[in-house]
Design a protein around this motif. Structure first.
Motif, PDB file in Angstrom:
ATOM      1  N   ALA A  46      -0.165   3.263  12.595  1.00  0.00           N
ATOM      2  CA  ALA A  46       1.204   3.796  12.558  1.00  0.00           C
ATOM      3  C   ALA A  46       1.555   4.513  13.855  1.00  0.00           C
ATOM      4  O   ALA A  46       2.629   4.276  14.433  1.00  0.00           O
ATOM      5  CB  ALA A  46       1.377   4.738  11.366  1.00  0.00           C
ATOM      6  N   LEU A  47       0.669   5.385  14.324  1.00  0.00           N
ATOM      7  CA  LEU A  47       0.950   6.107  15.562  1.00  0.00           C
ATOM      8  C   LEU A  47       0.973   5.171  16.761  1.00  0.00           C
ATOM      9  O   LEU A  47       1.782   5.343  17.680  1.00  0.00           O
ATOM     10  CB  LEU A  47      -0.067   7.231  15.773  1.00  0.00           C
ATOM     11  N   GLY A  48       0.111   4.167  16.748  1.00  0.00           N
ATOM     12  CA  GLY A  48       0.095   3.178  17.822  1.00  0.00           C
ATOM     13  C   GLY A  48       1.396   2.392  17.885  1.00  0.00           C
ATOM     14  O   GLY A  48       1.949   2.155  18.964  1.00  0.00           O
ATOM     15  N   GLU A  50       2.325   4.412   2.548  1.00  0.00           N
ATOM     16  CA  GLU A  50       2.676   4.263   3.968  1.00  0.00           C
ATOM     17  C   GLU A  50       2.244   5.478   4.770  1.00  0.00           C
ATOM     18  O   GLU A  50       2.026   5.391   5.974  1.00  0.00           O
ATOM     19  CB  GLU A  50       4.190   4.108   4.168  1.00  0.00           C
ATOM     20  N   GLY A  51       2.206   6.608   4.105  1.00  0.00           N
ATOM     21  CA  GLY A  51       1.857   7.846   4.772  1.00  0.00           C
ATOM     22  C   GLY A  51       3.089   8.660   5.106  1.00  0.00           C
ATOM     23  O   GLY A  51       4.154   8.135   5.394  1.00  0.00           O
ATOM     24  N   ALA A  65      -7.752   5.447   5.543  1.00  0.00           N
ATOM     25  CA  ALA A  65      -6.578   6.273   5.842  1.00  0.00           C
ATOM     26  C   ALA A  65      -6.454   6.495   7.347  1.00  0.00           C
ATOM     27  O   ALA A  65      -5.354   6.375   7.912  1.00  0.00           O
ATOM     28  CB  ALA A  65      -6.667   7.601   5.101  1.00  0.00           C
ATOM     29  N   GLU A  66      -7.552   6.811   8.002  1.00  0.00           N
ATOM     30  CA  GLU A  66      -7.520   7.034   9.447  1.00  0.00           C
ATOM     31  C   GLU A  66      -7.095   5.767  10.187  1.00  0.00           C
ATOM     32  O   GLU A  66      -6.358   5.831  11.166  1.00  0.00           O
ATOM     33  CB  GLU A  66      -8.872   7.542   9.940  1.00  0.00           C
ATOM     34  N   GLU A  67      -7.545   4.615   9.692  1.00  0.00           N
ATOM     35  CA  GLU A  67      -7.146   3.346  10.295  1.00  0.00           C
ATOM     36  C   GLU A  67      -5.632   3.136  10.170  1.00  0.00           C
ATOM     37  O   GLU A  67      -4.970   2.702  11.118  1.00  0.00           O
ATOM     38  CB  GLU A  67      -7.897   2.197   9.622  1.00  0.00           C
ATOM     39  N   ARG A  68      -5.061   3.466   9.007  1.00  0.00           N
ATOM     40  CA  ARG A  68      -3.610   3.349   8.812  1.00  0.00           C
ATOM     41  C   ARG A  68      -2.847   4.275   9.750  1.00  0.00           C
ATOM     42  O   ARG A  68      -1.819   3.904  10.308  1.00  0.00           O
ATOM     43  CB  ARG A  68      -3.229   3.677   7.368  1.00  0.00           C
TER      44      ARG A  68
END
Length: 110
Positions: free
Chosen positions: A83-85, A43-44, A76-79
């Motif tokens: 998440a931030l969005g 999930e990060g 990873a950048e896409e995730r």
């Protein structure tokens, strides 16, 4: 589908254009997102400090070995973007550092 490799990815970025609501929520949760809370998960794991300037996300990505480090970093950048969005936090300048755990050499002490 080829051989799967497991990657540890650190995605770094800068908070940008945070709303007052985002700032308040991030500051309220800052203690839960410090250096001691960082871990690699699917999930990060988000880490930042009270300045709300820079952040890092630590993620585990499983991807085809043929696609290499670049694909793991892109996934990873896409995730992180998603998440931030979903949290409503603005950001810019994402960059990633990727480590392939399946090819990493471990030097054991003798």
């Amino acid at each position: 589908m080829g051989t799967q490799h497991t990657y540890r990815v650190i995605v770094r970025g800068t908070f940008d254009g945070l709303s007052e609501e985002s700032r308040a929520r991030l500051l309220a949760e800052v203690d839960a997102h410090g250096l001691t809370a960082m871990q690699f998960t699917e999930e990060g794991s988000l880490a930042y400090d009270r300045t709300l300037k820079h952040f890092s996300y630590r993620l585990v990505v499983v991807s085809d070995a043929e696609d290499g480090d670049e694909m793991a970093g892109a996934l990873a950048e896409e995730r992180v973007e998603t998440a931030l969005g979903e949290l409503g936090h603005g950001y810019k300048g994402l960059r990633s550092t990727v480590t392939d755990l399946d090819t990493m050499k471990i030097n054991y002490k003798r």
